[in-house]
Design a protein around this motif. Sequence first.
Motif, PDB file in Angstrom:
ATOM      1  N   MET A 156      77.415 -48.612  21.954  1.00  0.00           N
ATOM      2  CA  MET A 156      77.239 -48.029  23.283  1.00  0.00           C
ATOM      3  C   MET A 156      75.876 -48.374  23.850  1.00  0.00           C
ATOM      4  O   MET A 156      75.737 -48.645  25.054  1.00  0.00           O
ATOM      5  CB  MET A 156      77.409 -46.512  23.201  1.00  0.00           C
ATOM      6  CG  MET A 156      77.572 -45.855  24.561  1.00  0.00           C
ATOM      7  SD  MET A 156      79.129 -46.347  25.325  1.00  0.00           S
ATOM      8  CE  MET A 156      78.760 -45.999  27.046  1.00  0.00           C
ATOM      9  N   LEU A 168      75.342 -50.451  27.195  1.00  0.00           N
ATOM     10  CA  LEU A 168      74.577 -49.899  28.319  1.00  0.00           C
ATOM     11  C   LEU A 168      73.523 -50.882  28.793  1.00  0.00           C
ATOM     12  O   LEU A 168      73.354 -51.087  30.016  1.00  0.00           O
ATOM     13  CB  LEU A 168      73.934 -48.588  27.900  1.00  0.00           C
ATOM     14  CG  LEU A 168      73.148 -47.831  28.975  1.00  0.00           C
ATOM     15  CD1 LEU A 168      74.050 -47.494  30.153  1.00  0.00           C
ATOM     16  CD2 LEU A 168      72.526 -46.572  28.398  1.00  0.00           C
ATOM     17  N   GLY A 223      75.297 -53.679  30.454  1.00  0.00           N
ATOM     18  CA  GLY A 223      75.861 -53.227  31.724  1.00  0.00           C
ATOM     19  C   GLY A 223      74.828 -53.193  32.836  1.00  0.00           C
ATOM     20  O   GLY A 223      75.109 -53.605  33.969  1.00  0.00           O
ATOM     21  N   GLU A 274      82.196 -53.279  25.799  1.00  0.00           N
ATOM     22  CA  GLU A 274      81.712 -52.106  26.535  1.00  0.00           C
ATOM     23  C   GLU A 274      80.759 -52.507  27.647  1.00  0.00           C
ATOM     24  O   GLU A 274      80.711 -51.858  28.699  1.00  0.00           O
ATOM     25  CB  GLU A 274      81.028 -51.139  25.576  1.00  0.00           C
ATOM     26  CG  GLU A 274      80.600 -49.826  26.201  1.00  0.00           C
ATOM     27  CD  GLU A 274      81.772 -49.042  26.752  1.00  0.00           C
ATOM     28  OE1 GLU A 274      81.600 -48.379  27.786  1.00  0.00           O
ATOM     29  OE2 GLU A 274      82.860 -49.094  26.139  1.00  0.00           O
ATOM     30  N   MET A 315      80.588 -51.090  31.460  1.00  0.00           N
ATOM     31  CA  MET A 315      79.379 -50.436  31.923  1.00  0.00           C
ATOM     32  C   MET A 315      78.778 -51.157  33.120  1.00  0.00           C
ATOM     33  O   MET A 315      78.132 -50.530  33.968  1.00  0.00           O
ATOM     34  CB  MET A 315      78.356 -50.357  30.787  1.00  0.00           C
ATOM     35  CG  MET A 315      78.679 -49.323  29.723  1.00  0.00           C
ATOM     36  SD  MET A 315      78.900 -47.655  30.387  1.00  0.00           S
ATOM     37  CE  MET A 315      77.361 -47.434  31.258  1.00  0.00           C
ATOM     38  N   VAL A 358      77.690 -49.102  36.347  1.00  0.00           N
ATOM     39  CA  VAL A 358      76.320 -49.134  36.866  1.00  0.00           C
ATOM     40  C   VAL A 358      76.296 -49.702  38.280  1.00  0.00           C
ATOM     41  O   VAL A 358      75.550 -49.220  39.143  1.00  0.00           O
ATOM     42  CB  VAL A 358      75.414 -49.957  35.923  1.00  0.00           C
ATOM     43  CG1 VAL A 358      74.023 -50.117  36.523  1.00  0.00           C
ATOM     44  CG2 VAL A 358      75.315 -49.281  34.560  1.00  0.00           C
ATOM     45  N   THR A 418      79.945 -42.726  31.978  1.00  0.00           N
ATOM     46  CA  THR A 418      79.326 -43.227  30.750  1.00  0.00           C
ATOM     47  C   THR A 418      79.636 -42.302  29.579  1.00  0.00           C
ATOM     48  O   THR A 418      79.918 -42.764  28.464  1.00  0.00           O
ATOM     49  CB  THR A 418      77.806 -43.358  30.933  1.00  0.00           C
ATOM     50  OG1 THR A 418      77.529 -44.247  32.015  1.00  0.00           O
ATOM     51  CG2 THR A 418      77.158 -43.906  29.672  1.00  0.00           C
ATOM     52  N   GLU A 469      83.075 -42.997  28.512  1.00  0.00           N
ATOM     53  CA  GLU A 469      83.142 -44.257  27.772  1.00  0.00           C
ATOM     54  C   GLU A 469      82.680 -44.068  26.332  1.00  0.00           C
ATOM     55  O   GLU A 469      83.239 -44.674  25.408  1.00  0.00           O
ATOM     56  CB  GLU A 469      82.281 -45.319  28.463  1.00  0.00           C
ATOM     57  CG  GLU A 469      82.880 -45.877  29.740  1.00  0.00           C
ATOM     58  CD  GLU A 469      84.143 -46.679  29.475  1.00  0.00           C
ATOM     59  OE1 GLU A 469      84.149 -47.478  28.525  1.00  0.00           O
ATOM     60  OE2 GLU A 469      85.125 -46.495  30.212  1.00  0.00           O
TER      61      GLU A 469
END
Length: 316
Positions: free
Chosen positions: A88, A92, A95, A170, A174, A178, A220, A223
């Motif tokens: 994750m 992130l 993303g 992911e 993301m 975003v 988020t 997710e």
Amino acid sequence: MTDKISKGPAATPAGSAPSGTPYEAIKAVPVRHYGRWVSGVVVVALLGWLVYAFSQGNIIWATVGDKLFDPSVLSGLWKTVLISVSAMALGLVLGIVFAVMRLSKNPVTGAVSWLYIWFFRGTPVYVQLLVWFNLALIFEYINLGPIYKDETSQVLTPFMVALLGLGLNEGAYMAEIVRAGIQSVDEGQTEAAHALGMSQTKTMRRIVLPQAMRVIVPPTGNEFINMLKTSSLVSAVQYTELLRASSNIGSTAGAVMEMLFVASIWYLALTSVFSVGQYYLERRFARGSTRNLPPTPWQRVKTNLTTFKRSPEASA
């Protein structure tokens, strides 16, 4: 000469009873919601039937309790949390980078970002995991010139395969989350920051992203909850997370269904804990947009208990 003004009876305000007339007490009768009671009874009956059905099945429930805190299961639980948090975090970071690239006026970076999102969202994560796991069939060595060189099978360990497979997938999702959060911020904020002499990077970091977090945080969190469950797919690449650890015990001890229940209990525990964390994180970022923050779960419980204890006469 003085004029005398005769005073008649005092005027009575419109809608009020004459002086001396007592008001009739209003008795408030609560509305009966019979449909709620019927639906509640039906749901409780169905749940009771479901519990009874599983209690009559050929399941050794004592094994579930005995294996719940087995060292192998707890080790798999820790690896599940580790790979979920790591993937994750990677998703992130990717993303944010690809969302900024997607919104850039540079056509090259925008096209690369769109291609990345298109590919990783368009192929199943299970297929991506298998591709990374078998990458040594295409590239025998990872050769970065004088910087690094090693066999692909040595570099792509089960953890690294799981991290790349889940994290890159992911990152594509993301990036869209975003991007939607950044576009939700009014353009006047960016123009005002530029008028104050801020650079594009500083404006994004100091002005836009903090305001976009209110839109970014809820999806988020969802997710990440989904990542906890999707991490069970990495058992296919020989990463011993919760599901694989439970399955190994079940196959050797002859308790396949019991160990699946053990894994399900721990998955439910993980998602419940992180769901509470997501709620408080959303509540924190909602402080600047709502006057009254939503009540916490404990405040809701207290309110419901107070409402339940209150009698119809007291509410009247």
